[in-house]
Structure formats: C-alpha cells, structure tokens
Design a protein around this motif. Structure first.
Motif, PDB file in Angstrom:
ATOM      1  N   LYS A 186      28.648  -9.326 -18.913  1.00  0.00           N
ATOM      2  CA  LYS A 186      29.627  -9.520 -17.836  1.00  0.00           C
ATOM      3  C   LYS A 186      30.078 -10.970 -17.744  1.00  0.00           C
ATOM      4  CE  LYS A 186      28.041  -5.664 -14.964  1.00  0.00           C
ATOM      5  NZ  LYS A 186      27.403  -5.270 -13.684  1.00  0.00           N
ATOM      6  N   VAL A 187      29.145 -11.900 -17.971  1.00  0.00           N
ATOM      7  CA  VAL A 187      29.515 -13.314 -17.938  1.00  0.00           C
ATOM      8  C   VAL A 187      30.521 -13.632 -19.042  1.00  0.00           C
ATOM      9  CG1 VAL A 187      28.647 -15.649 -18.379  1.00  0.00           C
ATOM     10  CG2 VAL A 187      27.427 -14.135 -16.809  1.00  0.00           C
ATOM     11  N   ILE A 188      30.247 -13.133 -20.240  1.00  0.00           N
ATOM     12  CA  ILE A 188      31.146 -13.377 -21.366  1.00  0.00           C
ATOM     13  C   ILE A 188      32.508 -12.738 -21.114  1.00  0.00           C
ATOM     14  CG2 ILE A 188      31.511 -12.883 -23.819  1.00  0.00           C
ATOM     15  CD1 ILE A 188      28.488 -13.128 -24.198  1.00  0.00           C
ATOM     16  N   GLU A 189      32.480 -11.553 -20.507  1.00  0.00           N
ATOM     17  CA  GLU A 189      33.740 -10.863 -20.204  1.00  0.00           C
ATOM     18  C   GLU A 189      34.517 -11.594 -19.123  1.00  0.00           C
ATOM     19  OE1 GLU A 189      35.195  -6.447 -18.615  1.00  0.00           O
ATOM     20  OE2 GLU A 189      33.124  -6.781 -19.266  1.00  0.00           O
ATOM     21  N   ALA A 190      33.798 -12.124 -18.130  1.00  0.00           N
ATOM     22  CA  ALA A 190      34.469 -12.822 -17.027  1.00  0.00           C
ATOM     23  C   ALA A 190      35.037 -14.162 -17.467  1.00  0.00           C
ATOM     24  CB  ALA A 190      33.485 -13.015 -15.862  1.00  0.00           C
ATOM     25  N   GLN A 191      34.328 -14.849 -18.330  1.00  0.00           N
ATOM     26  CA  GLN A 191      34.788 -16.163 -18.792  1.00  0.00           C
ATOM     27  C   GLN A 191      35.506 -15.983 -20.134  1.00  0.00           C
ATOM     28  OE1 GLN A 191      31.808 -19.235 -18.666  1.00  0.00           O
ATOM     29  NE2 GLN A 191      31.102 -18.673 -16.621  1.00  0.00           N
ATOM     30  N   VAL A 192      36.741 -15.583 -20.051  1.00  0.00           N
ATOM     31  CA  VAL A 192      37.513 -15.238 -21.247  1.00  0.00           C
ATOM     32  C   VAL A 192      37.707 -16.440 -22.167  1.00  0.00           C
ATOM     33  CG1 VAL A 192      38.702 -13.302 -20.181  1.00  0.00           C
ATOM     34  CG2 VAL A 192      39.637 -15.615 -19.929  1.00  0.00           C
ATOM     35  N   ASP A 193      37.634 -17.633 -21.614  1.00  0.00           N
ATOM     36  CA  ASP A 193      37.836 -18.830 -22.430  1.00  0.00           C
ATOM     37  C   ASP A 193      36.530 -19.396 -22.989  1.00  0.00           C
ATOM     38  OD1 ASP A 193      40.577 -18.762 -21.973  1.00  0.00           O
ATOM     39  OD2 ASP A 193      40.401 -19.929 -20.114  1.00  0.00           O
ATOM     40  N   MET A 194      35.439 -18.690 -22.772  1.00  0.00           N
ATOM     41  CA  MET A 194      34.158 -19.186 -23.282  1.00  0.00           C
ATOM     42  C   MET A 194      34.205 -19.254 -24.804  1.00  0.00           C
ATOM     43  SD  MET A 194      30.284 -17.605 -22.983  1.00  0.00           S
ATOM     44  CE  MET A 194      30.058 -18.042 -21.268  1.00  0.00           C
ATOM     45  N   PRO A 195      33.908 -20.402 -25.396  1.00  0.00           N
ATOM     46  CA  PRO A 195      33.936 -20.503 -26.859  1.00  0.00           C
ATOM     47  C   PRO A 195      32.827 -19.666 -27.495  1.00  0.00           C
ATOM     48  CG  PRO A 195      33.001 -22.495 -25.897  1.00  0.00           C
ATOM     49  CD  PRO A 195      33.516 -21.665 -24.758  1.00  0.00           C
ATOM     50  N   ALA A 196      32.974 -19.410 -28.780  1.00  0.00           N
ATOM     51  CA  ALA A 196      32.000 -18.570 -29.490  1.00  0.00           C
ATOM     52  C   ALA A 196      30.602 -19.161 -29.433  1.00  0.00           C
ATOM     53  CB  ALA A 196      32.441 -18.398 -30.944  1.00  0.00           C
ATOM     54  N   VAL A 197      30.514 -20.484 -29.495  1.00  0.00           N
ATOM     55  CA  VAL A 197      29.195 -21.116 -29.494  1.00  0.00           C
ATOM     56  C   VAL A 197      28.457 -20.827 -28.191  1.00  0.00           C
ATOM     57  CG1 VAL A 197      30.106 -23.324 -28.640  1.00  0.00           C
ATOM     58  CG2 VAL A 197      27.933 -23.266 -29.860  1.00  0.00           C
ATOM     59  N   GLY A 198      29.196 -20.760 -27.057  1.00  0.00           N
ATOM     60  CA  GLY A 198      28.562 -20.462 -25.782  1.00  0.00           C
ATOM     61  C   GLY A 198      27.993 -19.059 -25.748  1.00  0.00           C
ATOM     62  N   ALA A 199      28.789 -18.099 -26.222  1.00  0.00           N
ATOM     63  CA  ALA A 199      28.326 -16.710 -26.232  1.00  0.00           C
ATOM     64  C   ALA A 199      27.128 -16.530 -27.167  1.00  0.00           C
ATOM     65  CB  ALA A 199      29.468 -15.799 -26.666  1.00  0.00           C
ATOM     66  N   ILE A 200      27.197 -17.135 -28.341  1.00  0.00           N
ATOM     67  CA  ILE A 200      26.094 -16.997 -29.296  1.00  0.00           C
ATOM     68  C   ILE A 200      24.821 -17.637 -28.744  1.00  0.00           C
ATOM     69  CG2 ILE A 200      25.315 -17.511 -31.640  1.00  0.00           C
ATOM     70  CD1 ILE A 200      28.293 -17.638 -32.441  1.00  0.00           C
ATOM     71  N   THR A 201      24.974 -18.769 -28.047  1.00  0.00           N
ATOM     72  CA  THR A 201      23.814 -19.425 -27.446  1.00  0.00           C
ATOM     73  C   THR A 201      23.139 -18.507 -26.434  1.00  0.00           C
ATOM     74  OG1 THR A 201      24.847 -21.597 -27.725  1.00  0.00           O
ATOM     75  CG2 THR A 201      23.044 -21.440 -26.154  1.00  0.00           C
TER      76      THR A 201
END
Length: 649
Positions: A186-201
């Motif tokens: 949900k966090v990744i979906e809500a923060q659409v501008d989150m870079p790939a490195v943030g999601a992978i972390t």
C-alpha cells in the motif's frame, strides 16, 4: 518552559508516589494530560515552518530540528507511565498519537514521531497493534522516508522474535508477515513517485524480517521476491547503482541464511529477480552463487535444479544481449570460466537415469557458450562424468532403452557416444591438443568398462586428430608421449587391434621432426610390446627392434650434429637407450643380452673419447649414475648378480 515540563513529569507523573499512579482514573487523567500536551506542542512545532520569510526558512528548519526533543519527550513519558497496559495503549494512546501524526501533514514531524513511536513503546505493543500502526504509513507525506521507518519497525520485531521462542506463536496469531507485506504494498502504491531503490529496500527489509522470524516458510520468501518482480515489471534492466546494490542484497539474503543453494533453487521468483540485473551485475551474482555452492559443498542432484541453476548463472556461460567475449577483460573472463567449470563438479546423482539427465542438461547449456568458453567447460563436463560413466556403464551393461522424457540413450556404448559429441565441439575452439587428451581419457574409461570397440574408436579419433590438426612439432611430441603412455595401460584390445594401434604409434614416432624426439618416442614404443602385468604382451623381439631402431636414430643425430657443428653432440640419447636395455634385461626379456648391453657401453665410451666429442657434465653424470647402478646389481648376489656378472665396466 522545557525545564519546567521535565521537572513536572519527573515529580508528578513518573514518581513512585505520584497520585497519577494510584488508580485507573488517575492513570487515564495522566495519559490525557500528556496526550493533550503532546498535541499542543506538536501543533506549535509544526506551525514554526510557516513563520518568517523564505530567506530565513532554512535557519528555522534547523531550529525546528533542535526543538523536536520536547515533542518526543511526551511519547517517552507515555511509555513510562505505570498503568498504561496493552489495552489502554491499543484503545487510547496509539490511535490518538497516530491521528496527530497523520493530521500534522509535515514530513519532518511525521518521520520523527513515527521513529519515536517505534523506539519508545514495547515490542509487544507494536506486535499487537501492528495493523493500526501500519495503517498510518500510506497516509504519511510522500516525502517521508517511510522505508527507514518500516525497516526499523521490522528490525525491532525480528529482534523481539529472536529473544524467545515463546513469542513466535504471537507473530503467527497476528499474521505479522501478511500485515507487513500488505502495508508495504500500500505504501508503494500510495507513493507513486517512489524510486525503484526505495521499493526494493523495503522488500529487502521484509525479506530480512521473514528469514529471521519465519525461516521455515519458503513460501513467504518467494512471495517477497515475487512482489519485487512485480514492482520491477516495467524496468527490464536496472541502471540505478543503488537499486542494483539492493537487488544483490535481496538475492544474497537467502544464500547467507540457508547456506544451501538447493533451497534457493526452489524459489520460483529467484531467477525472475536476477533477470532485472545488468550483465555485469548478473555475472557478479552468478559468482556469488557459485562461491556459495563451493563453500558449503552443496551437491546439486536433480536435473530440474541443475536447469534452474544454469539459468541463474547464464551470464557466465554464454553471451548476453549482444555482449561478446572479445569485450571482456581476459583475466576476468578466465576467472569466470574457471568458476563455472568448478561448479560442474558439484553436480552428481547416484541414480544412473537422473545422472544422465543432469549430463544432458549441462551439455545443453555449456555447448551454447561459444568456442572461447568450451576449452574451460568441456574438460570439466567430461572429467566429471567419466568416473560416473564407468559406474553407470557397469550398472547398465546389457540394458537397452531411453530415459523417460529425454532422448538420451542409456546403453553403455551410447553413453560414450555422448562424450564423443561433447569433445567434438572443441573443434570449433579450436583446441586439438585438449581434445586429444580428453579422447585418451575416454579410451581409458572404455578400457575399464571392457568396451574394446568403443576404446578403439576413441584411439581412431586420436590419430585422426593428430594427423589433421596437430602441426606444431612440440605439440606432436607431447601428443605421441600421451598416446604411447595410454596405449601401454590398455588391456581390452585383442591382438589384431593392439597391433594396428601400436604400429601407428611407432610410425608416428619415427616421423617426428627432430631426431632426438624421434629417438625418444621410438624407444618409448618398446613398452607397448612388453607390459609387466599382461603375460600375453611380452614380445621380446619387437622390443629389441624398437631399441635398435632408436639406436640408429641416435647415431644419425650424432652425425647430423657433427656435420652442423663440427663436433658430435652429447651421448645423452645413448645413455637413455642403455637404461631401456637394462630395464628389459632385468624384466627377463631373453632378446636383451649382457653382450648387447656390453656393446652399448663400449659404444658410449668410444663416443665420449672421440676427438669430436663435446664435453657435457649432465651426460657424464647420467652415465656415471647408470654404471653405478650396474655395479650395485652385480653386488646384490643371487640371480641378479649372475645376470649382471658378465657385464664389464
């Protein structure tokens, strides 16, 4: 104001005789007081960002950072008030605190307060209110470093789980993994501008949590990897170095936890994550996988797992996406291929049919590696399976048929045919010397399996290769020595087959470029006609013919040296032939007589004393050592003394 608040808290709220700690009503009053104070102080703290012109805003932000401690002190006080149990925390404290955190809409305040909540309240409270706490995360400002917040939370929960085995059922009861996984999604979906490195972390942190709390749940591990694959579905190849580093950490975590690559091979999403790495990093990860297998001595024993493994390390064993071998550093390429070749030795199964499936799988992948890789991979493939093939052939003697599901024959002769096809691939390299050595190894294996026709075919391939591909004179000398040595050890051939092969070996020996090489190869052929452990191979006449022929070649070499340099060369060749005479004389070859040895000694002495002789310390020492040996044999007594007695030194 801050000092007053701290004295008040110490004296009236946290003191042992505080009136606020005497009953439930007063505890609730204390909590309400602190919550109200927290709310007001936080509002005041947040409003500071809107005061003053833009030129002083940076200074004010610095001041705000310094004033955050009094705000956080309220949360610390809440965690220290006696009487604030789990029920009160769940019903009153955490909802009110999170409401204020979400509503303040300030990224600095939200990050700091979430960090305070995680740090000051007990782990047990976090676990029991996990859904409430995680529910606030998607509502935070997009600029909040939520990955650090969640990583700290998961780290604390993992430490809590490790503190005692008794708390593990609580994690299962509250479905901690599912809630954390859903919250991250949900966090990744809500923060659409989150870079790939943030999601992978975030997924790295979740995987670390899973491996520490639920190490037996491989389905959880695979689910995390699958979620990462889904996030990266729109990014064929990662280019951000930070994101690549996190993917390597994600892939390395299961290897470090289980110390068993076989476990990682059961994760269906593991190779799908690797597909998003660039070629260079893919190779790095492949090397990590190989090192893990070798370090833990992991045996890969099924064809299915071998297939998955070679898909993982495909960056090492074949060119990827247009990259060519020529673009690689020579030393790096060599190290990569050696690692890949060593890996092949970790593939084994005692069951014949499964082992043949493994051979077929490895062959499919290694043969696609290109001509520059084959000299590294083919020998490992052949040598790994030669020993196994001997065992397989002995088990499968007389059987016919195919392995179910594979077009791989399971008959003894056809197993060696498979190896022939593998070695033939070296012709594209080209590596004829290597192919010759491998053919000879296969011939010896066929000899051990009592397969005369197969062994003969391998020798046929050897001679064809020698005639057509090996042109260098030094390489020819080495090849002839290998051929003679291997042929001497063969015991499977009938008289006709052995005669044919020994005749060819002797013929090639006599046609070497240099006379000394000819001489040594010809006298080496004498061993093909006298084998100690084979009574049917003791042909004294042909042994003598080889030695006499070698002697003639040695004489010719001396004459050539005399013509070319005006002096004869050293007598080393004659002394070497003398040693062969002595060897067969001791073995009981009736054609080798003491008179013949005596004549050879006199010939050597004549050569040494001639005016054209070239002094050579090594040859003189060699001869002196040989003569001492003869003298020693004469002094032995019994039968050996009688044999050597007639030789005069």
């Amino acid at each position: 104001m801050q000092r007053f608040w701290e004295r008040f808290v110490i004296n009236h709220l946290l003191g042992c005789d505080s009136v606020f700690c005497r009953d439930a009503d007063t505890v609730m009053d204390a909590v309400e007081f602190v919550l109200q104070n927290f709310t007001e102080m936080n509002k005041l703290w947040v409003r500071m960002q809107h005061q003053g012109p833009g030129r002083v805003r940076e200074k004010q932000e610095k001041e705000r950072s310094e004033l955050r401690d009094p705000v956080g002190k309220n949360l610390h006080v809440l965690s220290q008030i006696e009487g604030v149990d789990l029920e009160m925390y769940k019903e009153t404290v955490i909802p009110r605190v999170l409401e204020q955190v979400v509503n303040c809409k300030d990224d600095l305040a939200q990050y700091y307060l979430m960090d305070c909540i995680i740090q000051v309240f007990p782990d047990e409270y976090h676990l029991q209110t996990l859904e409430t706490l995680l529910g606030a995360c998607p509502q935070l400002q997009p600029t909040v470093d939520i990955k650090t917040v969640l990583s700290q939370l998961m780290d604390r929960l993992a430490n809590y789980a490790a503190s005692s085995a008794d708390v593990l059922p609580e994690f299962l009861q509250v479905e901690a993994f599912a809630k954390l996984s859903n919250a991250i999604g949900k966090v990744i979906e809500a923060q659409v501008d989150m870079p790939a490195v943030g999601a992978i972390t975030l997924y790295v942190s979740l995987l670390t949590f899973t491996l520490r709390v639920h190490p037996d749940r491989l389905d959880y591990v695979d689910q995390v990897l699958g979620a990462c694959v889904k996030k990266l579905s729109n990014i064929p190849k990662l280019e951000d170095s930070r994101a690549i580093k996190q993917v390597v950490a994600l892939l390395s975590a299961p290897l470090e936890k289980y110390n068993d690559m076989v476990t990682a091979l059961t994760l269906s999403n593991y190779p799908r994550v690797m597909d998003h790495l660039d070629n260079r990093t893919n190779k790095v990860m492949a090397m990590v996988i190989i090192q893990s297998i070798r370090k833990n001595n992991t045996c890969i024993s099924t064809a299915d797992k071998v297939e998955v493994l070679f898909e993982l390390i495909k960056g090492l064993i074949k060119d990827m996406d247009g990259a060519t071998v020529d673009e690689l550093d020579a030393e790096d390429f060599k190290d990569e291929q050696i690692s890949g070749a060593r890996l092949i030795h970790m593939l084994y199964n005692v069951e014949p049919e499964e082992m043949l499936k493994i051979i077929c799988t490895v062959r499919k992948h290694t043969m696609a590696g290109g001509p520059k890789r084959l000299p590294f991979t083919v020998p490992s493939l052949v040598f790994l399976h030669l020993g196994a093939c001997v065992q397989l052939v002995r088990q499968l003697q007389g059987q016919e048929g195919d392995i179910v599901g594979e077009q791989v024959p399971a008959t003894p002769k056809k197993i060696f045919l498979l190896l022939t096809q593998i070695i033939d691939a070296l012709s594209t390299a080209p590596s004829p010397e290597l192919a010759l050595r491998l053919y000879l190894q296969c011939a010896e294996a066929a000899n051990d399996c009592d397969l005369e026709h197969v062994a003969y075919e391998f020798f046929t391939q050897v001679f064809v290769l020698y005639e057509e591909e090996i042109a260098d004179s030094k390489a020819q000398v080495t090849a002839i020595r290998l051929i003679i040595g291997t042929l001497q050890r063969m015991n499977v051939f009938g008289v006709e087959s052995r005669d044919t092969l020994t005749h060819k070996a002797a013929g090639y020996s006599a046609r070497l470029l240099k006379k000394p090489d000819q001489c040594r190869a010809v006298y080496a052929c004498s061993h093909l006609f006298w084998v100690d452990d084979q009574d049917d191979i003791k042909d004294g006449e042909r042994v003598l013919l080889c030695l006499k022929r070698a002697l003639r070649i040695a004489n010719a070499a001396q004459q050539i040296a005399n013509v070319a340099r005006g002096s004869s060369g050293p007598v080393t060749l004659f002394v070497e032939i003398l040693n062969k005479y002595l060897h067969f004389f001791e073995k009981g070859n009736q054609q080798i007589t003491s008179a013949g040895i005596q004549g050879l000694i006199e010939l050597i002495n004549t050569e040494i004393q001639s005016d054209s002789a070239t002094p050579d310390t090594a040859s003189d020492a060699f001869l002196a050592s040989t003569l001492r040996y003869i003298q020693f044999q004469k002094q032995k007594g019994a039968v050996m003394c009688e044999k050597f007695e007639s030789i005069k030194l």
